[in-house]
Write an enzyme that holds these catalytic residues in place. Structure first.
Site, mmCIF file in Angstrom:
data_model
loop_
_atom_site.group_PDB
_atom_site.id
_atom_site.type_symbol
_atom_site.label_atom_id
_atom_site.label_comp_id
_atom_site.label_asym_id
_atom_site.label_seq_id
_atom_site.Cartn_x
_atom_site.Cartn_y
_atom_site.Cartn_z
ATOM 1 C CB CYS A 106 5.484 27.609 18.560
ATOM 2 S SG CYS A 106 4.179 28.762 19.252
ATOM 3 C CG ASP A 133 42.628 38.557 44.812
ATOM 4 O OD1 ASP A 133 42.014 39.532 45.046
ATOM 5 O OD2 ASP A 133 43.802 38.587 45.212
ATOM 6 C CG ASP A 178 40.030 42.999 44.307
ATOM 7 O OD1 ASP A 178 39.166 42.276 44.900
ATOM 8 O OD2 ASP A 178 40.961 42.619 43.597
ATOM 9 C CB CYS A 183 3.997 28.053 24.526
ATOM 10 S SG CYS A 183 3.011 27.424 23.108
ATOM 11 C CG ASP A 217 43.658 43.866 42.679
ATOM 12 O OD1 ASP A 217 44.032 44.665 42.825
ATOM 13 O OD2 ASP A 217 43.962 42.784 43.209
HETATM 14 P P1 ADP Z 1 47.074 45.688 46.642
HETATM 15 O O1 ADP Z 1 46.674 46.577 45.697
HETATM 16 O O2 ADP Z 1 48.226 45.099 46.015
HETATM 17 O O3 ADP Z 1 46.007 44.680 47.377
HETATM 18 P P2 ADP Z 1 46.939 47.215 49.652
HETATM 19 O O4 ADP Z 1 46.054 48.084 49.212
HETATM 20 O O5 ADP Z 1 46.511 45.747 50.270
HETATM 21 O O6 ADP Z 1 47.585 46.568 48.136
HETATM 22 O O7 ADP Z 1 48.366 47.539 50.156
HETATM 23 C C1 ADP Z 1 49.180 48.691 49.645
HETATM 24 C C2 ADP Z 1 50.412 48.874 50.240
HETATM 25 O O8 ADP Z 1 50.394 48.900 51.319
HETATM 26 C C3 ADP Z 1 51.240 47.430 49.874
HETATM 27 O O9 ADP Z 1 51.857 47.304 48.844
HETATM 28 C C4 ADP Z 1 52.409 47.710 51.177
HETATM 29 O O10 ADP Z 1 53.262 48.522 50.722
HETATM 30 C C5 ADP Z 1 51.403 48.438 52.252
HETATM 31 N N1 ADP Z 1 50.826 47.433 53.275
HETATM 32 C C6 ADP Z 1 49.705 47.316 53.463
HETATM 33 N N2 ADP Z 1 49.371 46.336 54.341
HETATM 34 C C7 ADP Z 1 50.560 45.909 54.847
HETATM 35 C C8 ADP Z 1 51.268 44.825 55.671
HETATM 36 N N3 ADP Z 1 50.522 44.165 56.466
HETATM 37 N N4 ADP Z 1 52.594 44.953 55.677
HETATM 38 C C9 ADP Z 1 53.431 45.700 55.234
HETATM 39 N N5 ADP Z 1 52.963 46.600 54.292
HETATM 40 C C10 ADP Z 1 51.640 46.507 53.914
HETATM 41 MG MG MG Z 2 44.579 42.939 46.398
#
Ligand code: ADP
Ligand code: MG
Length: 748
Positions: free
Chosen positions: A21, A633, A637, A24, A434
């Site tokens: 039971c 994902d 984040d 235990c 996100d």
């Molecule tokens: P998310 O929240 O969509 O993951 P990030 O924080 O990674 O976005 O990026 C924010 C913004 O910075 C993007 O929307 C883009 O405008 C710019 N950015 C970041 N990395 C790059 C890159 N390698 N080439 C061009 N733009 C970039």
């Molecule tokens: Mg992202």
């Protein structure tokens, strides 16, 4: 991180015998925790298993459990699991026989007593009949009820008491008293000259029947895990030295070549070498459509190949395969208890001693102030108290619902880490999504190029792609792909510098280049001038515009679109229907984010948030009193997932660090979030119903059994009814939990 998680995840799993039971559970847990090296021990009463983490070895643990009066064996290999299943089946059959025999003997005694067909003890032949009934009942007690007496004796020797104690005392006392009356009727007053053999026999039969029904119902609760275990194929066809051999799955090594023919299960995890096929992964991901697998794609053990045939190279075997890890995670989750369950266990542990005290008090009260025949009434009331009061239902209430709820979730490709995550998920008020890869597909593509005066589309794209070749950002991959599609030759970049949340900096062909969002241009003092209009138009369509600057002057815009998942809108509507607020969190620019949010019906947008600040945004929501579920994902984040009350890792398929999220969704769809929350809420409600029912049963049952209603209504419970009630209490709890299996995902 994955490897580290796997090593500390090694827990010893024991099969525990002799736990009659819920009382235990606490005893065995306490015993296991006293073994040196044990950091955590959890006993699952519903499964009759224990999982123990720490450094103690299995032998020490088994020794301790056996010394405490129970049986234990390690569940390690598949053979041990099979053995446990076989032992359970054998136990079930023996219980079936015992119940049948007890029923056959008890029935005539019961019918005779009920219709008063039997000679009274003091009449001629009465004592002979009494003797025969007594011996028949003794046979029932020994053959069909022996396990109660043995259990009671074992726990007595360990200075313990459990359900066996209650039943053995109740039925044993009835038999001894009745036998005494038969042997020497002159010792008791005429009115008290009554035998209670049929009560003892019927109680044994009923309680056995209850356990039988409970085991049957319990078997169904663990179907989900059995189904997962059943997915593991037993053999694989490997290519060794140019020959194809069918070998047991345990003998497949890493980097071996395995052939999968049409209609076969894929044995272990790996990467396709040659061939092409569609693979049905629904058993793991809940995703109904088969997935195309071609050279270079990864395949997962336990999934089903459809019509094609292919060769693959093994990459993960044994305990490391996705399926093995999923099974391990589901198992651990099913064994874990939320706070509410620990409380129930503590109460169960105090229960039996309390009932023994109540039984003694009941006897004394009836004996001293009860009506004549004092001894008869006192005995019946005490026996009834002993039999009706069992904490079984209380102890089963939580684990049985968790097993069904977690299993049900696993069938839809939702892995809930533990009972605590499940309880939290049922309490959420806000869901933060996100944007990239969660609301959207996460496969962005270039949809437009707007060159500044003096530049061409091709040149803007070629230079942009030359920088992005060094970046792992999804936007970067989109740019590189677009350039490749136009067969542009990329130039080597130097001094590459990713500015997280803004973009990238680098030198190409001797020029200083910047590529990123408007803020990157702003902080670098680049005038974006006439390009702004194009960027704004793109953003209103939900596209992400990216600026290219060469030597401090704007050269053009690349507009990138990440399509919204086809079912995001419907899933968000379901989250609303569940009473949740839906917030989107993104590093993308505000206009783009608003456009996407508008299309899917999101309530609030937090845009232009730097990756490092995402967790802080979650904290802000929590400070406002929200209980936050964060869905992402895991790409940039992860801290926010960890900060949230429940972190949901989405669309991770079977490749990810499943163990790191509170809830892992193997499908990419946001419906998984709604399903997970709905299943969690239903499970927690189910636990509450069970606990309420179990408490209610005992709080009402014990006083009635003790005779509380007698002074008012002259009502005293028949001990056989107590036996039936007790048998039904746990059956009811298990059946209620089983209702959870019929929740349809998507419909809650
Ligand atoms: P998310 O929240 O969509 O993951 P990030 O924080 O990674 O976005 O990026 C924010 C913004 O910075 C993007 O929307 C883009 O405008 C710019 N950015 C970041 N990395 C790059 C890159 N390698 N080439 C061009 N733009 C970039
Ligand atoms: Mg992202």
């Amino acid at each position: 991180m994955l490897a580290a998680m796997n090593t500390n995840a090694r827990a010893v799993r024991l099969s525990i015998g002799g736990m009659s039971c819920a009382g235990c559970v606490a005893t065995v847990e306490k015993t296991l925790k006293t073994v040196p090296g044990v950091s955590e021990a959890a006993v699952n009463f519903a499964e009759h298993t224990a999982s123990v983490s720490g450094t103690a070895d299995a032998r020490a643990l088994i020794g301790a459990v056996v010394a405490a009066g129970y049986e234990a064996a390690e569940l390690k290999s598949r053979a041990a699991e099979d053995e446990k299943v076989a032992a359970e089946a054998a136990y079930y059959r023996s219980l079936q026989r015992k119940t049948l025999v007890a029923g056959i003997v008890a029935a005539p005694l019961f019918v005779g007593e009920m219709f008063m067909l039997l000679p009274a003890l003091h009449s001629p032949g009465g004592r002979l009949y009494g003797l025969i009934a007594g011996l028949a009942t003794l046979f029932v007690l020994v053959y069909a009820g022996g396990h109660f007496f043995r259990g009671a004796w074992k726990s007595f020797r360990n200075h313990n008491a459990n359900m066996d104690t209650l039943i053995a005392l109740g039925t044993g006392a009835a038999w001894v008293y009745s036998m005494a009356v038969v042997a020497a009727p002159q010792l008791v007053p005429t009115l008290a000259q009554h035998a209670y053999f049929e009560a003892a026999a019927v109680i044994i039969a009923l309680i056995n029947l209850g356990q039988l029904l409970e085991i049957r119902a319990r078997g169904k609760t663990s179907q989900a895990i059995k189904r997962l275990i059943g997915l593991q194929p037993r053999t694989a066809r490997v290519l060794r030295d140019g020959k194809e051999l069918d070998i047991p799955i345990e003998e497949v090594g890493l980097s071996e070549t395995v052939r999968v023919r049409p209609g076969e299960k894929i044995p272990v995890d790996g990467v396709v070498l040659e061939g092409r096929s569609n693979v049905d992964e629904s058993m793991l991901t809940g995703e109904p459509l088969p997935v195309v697998k071609k050279t270079g794609d990864s395949v997962t053990g336990g999934t089903l190949n459809t019509t094609g045939s292919f060769l693959f190279r093994t990459t993960r075997i044994g305990e490391e395969t996705a399926l093995a890890r999923i099974i391990e995670m589901v198992r651990r989750a099913q064994n874990s208890k939320p706070a509410i369950g620990r409380l129930a266990d503590k109460i169960s542990a105090l229960f039996v001693p309390s009932v023994l005290i109540i039984a003694v008090v009941t006897f004394l009260v009836w004996f001293n102030i009860g009506p004549v025949p004092v001894i008869g009434f006192a005995l019946v009331a005490t026996m009834t108290v002993l039999v009706i009061a069992c904490p079984c239902a209380l102890g089963l209430a939580t684990p049985i619902s968790i097993i069904v709820g977690v299993g049900k979730a696993a069938e839809s490709g939702i892995l809930i880490r533990n009972g605590e995550a499940l309880q939290q998920a049922s309490r959420l008020t806000t869901v933060v999504l996100d944007k990239t890869g969660t609301v959207t597909e996460g496969h962005p593509a270039v949809v437009g190029i707007f060159p500044a005066a003096g530049w061409t589309e091709e040149e803007v794209l070629r230079i942009a792609a030359s920088i992005e070749a060094g970046s792992e950002h999804p936007l970067a991959q989109a740019v590189v792909q677009a350039a490749t599609a136009r067969s542009l030759m990329l130039a080597p970049a130097s001094g590459f510098d990713a500015v997280s949340g803004f973009g990238v900096r680098a030198q190409v062909e001797g020029k200083h280049l910047l590529l990123g969002n408007p803020r990157l241009m702003e902080i670098s003092g680049v005038d974006i001038g006439a390009l702004y209009n194009h960027a704004h138009t793109a953003a209103l369509l939900g596209q992400t515009p990216i600026y290219l600057a060469v030597n401090g002057r704007a050269a053009g815009i690349v507009a990138i679109a990440d399509p919204i998942k086809s079912d995001s809108q419907a899933a968000i509507a379901r989250l609303h229907a569940l009473g949740l607020k839906v917030v989107m969190l993104t590093g993308d620019n505000a206009a783009t984010a608003q456009a996407v949010a508008g299309q899917v019906g999101i309530d609030e947008v937090l845009a232009e948030v730097l990756p490092a600040d995402k967790a802080a945004k979650v904290t802000e929501l929590q400070a406002r009193g929200e209980i936050v579920g964060m869905v992402g994902d895991g790409i940039n984040d992860a801290p926010a997932l960890a900060q949230a009350n429940v972190g949901f890792a989405i669309g991770t398929g079977t490749d990810i660090a499943i163990e790191s999220a509170d809830v892992a969704l193997m499908r990419g769809s946001l419906h998984g979030v709604a399903d997970a929350i709905a299943i969690s809420s239903a499970t927690v409600r189910n636990i509450q119903q069970n606990l309420f029912g179990a408490f209610f049963y005992n709080i009402l049952g014990i006083p009635i059994a003790a005779g509380a209603l007698y002074p008012l209504f002259g009502l005293l419970l028949n001990p056989m009814i107590a036996g039936a009630a007790m048998a039904m209490s746990s059956v009811t709890v298990v059946s209620n939990a089983n209702r959870l299996r019929f929740i349809k995902s998507g419909e809650l």
